[in-house]
Motif scaffolding. Structure first.
Motif, short mmCIF file in Angstrom:
data_model
loop_
_atom_site.label_atom_id
_atom_site.label_comp_id
_atom_site.label_asym_id
_atom_site.label_seq_id
_atom_site.Cartn_x
_atom_site.Cartn_y
_atom_site.Cartn_z
N UNK A 92 34.50 52.47 11.08
CA UNK A 92 34.75 51.75 9.83
C UNK A 92 35.34 52.63 8.73
N UNK A 93 34.96 53.89 8.72
CA UNK A 93 35.39 54.77 7.64
C UNK A 93 36.01 56.04 8.21
N UNK A 94 37.08 55.92 8.99
CA UNK A 94 37.64 57.11 9.66
C UNK A 94 38.15 58.16 8.69
N UNK A 95 38.51 57.76 7.47
CA UNK A 95 38.99 58.74 6.49
C UNK A 95 37.90 59.15 5.52
N UNK A 96 36.69 58.68 5.77
CA UNK A 96 35.58 58.99 4.87
C UNK A 96 35.31 60.49 4.88
N UNK A 97 35.07 61.05 3.70
CA UNK A 97 34.84 62.48 3.61
C UNK A 97 33.40 62.84 3.90
N UNK A 98 32.65 63.12 2.85
CA UNK A 98 31.26 63.57 3.01
C UNK A 98 30.38 62.41 3.46
N UNK A 99 29.51 62.68 4.43
CA UNK A 99 28.46 61.72 4.81
C UNK A 99 27.21 62.15 4.05
N UNK A 100 26.82 61.42 2.97
CA UNK A 100 25.70 61.88 2.14
C UNK A 100 24.38 61.95 2.90
N UNK A 101 24.21 61.10 3.92
CA UNK A 101 22.95 61.10 4.67
C UNK A 101 22.87 62.32 5.60
N UNK A 102 24.00 62.63 6.27
CA UNK A 102 24.03 63.82 7.12
C UNK A 102 23.86 65.07 6.27
N UNK A 103 24.47 65.09 5.09
CA UNK A 103 24.34 66.24 4.20
C UNK A 103 22.89 66.41 3.74
N UNK A 104 22.25 65.31 3.36
CA UNK A 104 20.85 65.36 2.91
C UNK A 104 19.93 65.81 4.03
N UNK A 105 20.15 65.29 5.23
CA UNK A 105 19.35 65.74 6.38
C UNK A 105 19.49 67.24 6.58
N UNK A 106 20.72 67.72 6.48
CA UNK A 106 20.96 69.14 6.70
C UNK A 106 20.29 69.99 5.62
N UNK A 107 20.35 69.54 4.36
CA UNK A 107 19.73 70.29 3.27
C UNK A 107 18.23 70.42 3.46
N UNK A 108 17.57 69.30 3.76
CA UNK A 108 16.11 69.31 3.82
C UNK A 108 15.57 69.86 5.13
#
Length: 353
Positions: A217-233
């Protein structure tokens, strides 16, 4: 026949499925979610093709003179009377032309009292229909008033649309769509219909994760905020750095990312308090409003929270809250998006790693 006002899209679609095609009432979709009018059109066209066969289809887009042209075509029955489907886009423009002209108001009022059979009228009307326009229809209409969804309604909208389309979404995929989809039931439905149509048939029965949904659905989507948050925590620096590197100022904004980080921080804080009070797993789930999640999802969330509670002390969480407040204020100033990325990398990655 009196006017019928439908309360939700599902009741509306059921009404379309049982509509008397020989003498149908007009169909009116108004408000902020006019994607539902396009879905109604698709549904009606499929039903007409299946039950009627061939039919004439006319579209009016609210251009000057359309009110007069529509009246002439709508109320004049053709010699051989084929089935006819009329679509009024920008119905509010045509309604304004009609109600501002006494001659046109008379024509439409008389026409709807003797509305021809085998003629179906679908009106897409931005905003709330005026009482004068509705009066001209003489109660010969079914009406779906629409509005944008509240944030707490988005999850249910995604879940219900997925269930209707027999798509299986993971909790993380639902969370991603809840944040990324426009806040309108019609837009959610259209998005998931596109997902269904673009997936290979064998993948439609599998449970779809956020990355699979994102890639379709979002092939040009940049940052995935959920994947980023998972990685941070979770302490996964390479994954966090990789997500931040995908930031694109034309498609991304850090306010959505900060919102997801804030929600995770709140969740850990509440879980920490519950565990300090020696609550069991069921009490913890209830306090976090997670009792409605599937058991395997609950188990996954509990394991994650217990890990994160041990990893982040109360003092750590307070620092994250302070950082989020500072970044919100700084990003709301004149800081350009490109500069925001540098600040985010320096401050957030520096705080977590």
């Amino acid at each position: 026949m009196g006017a019928l006002e439908l309360k939700d899209p599902q009741a509306f679609f059921k009404q379309l499925d049982k509509l008397d095609l020989e003498n149908p009432e007009a169909i009116l979709v108004s408000g902020a979610d006019l994607d539902l009018a396009d879905q109604a059109l698709s549904r009606l066209r499929r039903r007409l093709a299946r039950e009627i066969g061939s039919f004439e289809f006319s579209v009016y887009a609210g251009e000057p003179g359309d009110a007069e042209k529509l009246a002439e075509e709508l109320f004049n029955i053709p010699l051989f009377a084929p089935y006819r489907l009329f679509l009024l886009r920008q119905g509010q423009r045509i309604a304004e032309s009609i109600t501002q002209s006494s001659a046109l108001s008379f024509v439409y009022s008389e026409g709807f009292q003797r509305f021809p059979g085998r003629t179906l009228l679908l009106i897409s009307y931005e905003g709330a229909p005026s009482a004068r326009f509705l009066k001209l229809l003489h109660g010969r209409f079914a009406h779906l008033p629409t509005r944008e969804l509240y944030a707490n309604q988005m999850g249910d909208a995604v879940t219900q649309a997925a269930r209707r389309l027999q798509l299986h979404l993971s909790e993380d995929a639902i969370a991603m769509l809840r944040e990324q989809a426009p806040p309108r039931a019609g837009a959610v439905e259209a998005l998931l219909e596109r997902l269904h149509d673009m997936l290979p048939e064998e993948q439609r029965k599998a449970t779809l994760g956020p990355m699979q949904v994102r890639d379709v659905l979002f092939p040009t989507m940049g940052v995935n905020p959920f994947a980023l948050t998972d990685a941070l925590f979770s302490g996964d620096f390479p994954a966090a750095a990789r997500e931040v590197s995908r930031f694109h100022p034309n498609t991304d904004n850090f306010f959505g990312i900060l919102k997801v980080i804030l929600k995770r921080t709140d969740e850990i804080r509440k879980a920490s308090i519950c565990l300090h009070l020696a609550m069991n797993d069921q009490e913890l789930l209830e306090r976090l409003d997670l009792k409605g999640r599937p058991p395997f999802v609950q188990k996954k969330i509990l394991a994650r929270l217990k890990f994160e509670v041990n990893r982040f002390s109360g003092r750590d969480l307070s620092k994250i809250y302070e950082l989020l407040i500072e970044l919100q204020q700084e990003f709301r100033s004149q800081t350009p998006p490109a500069r925001q990325r540098l600040i985010f990398e320096e401050r957030v990655l520096g705080a977590f790693f």
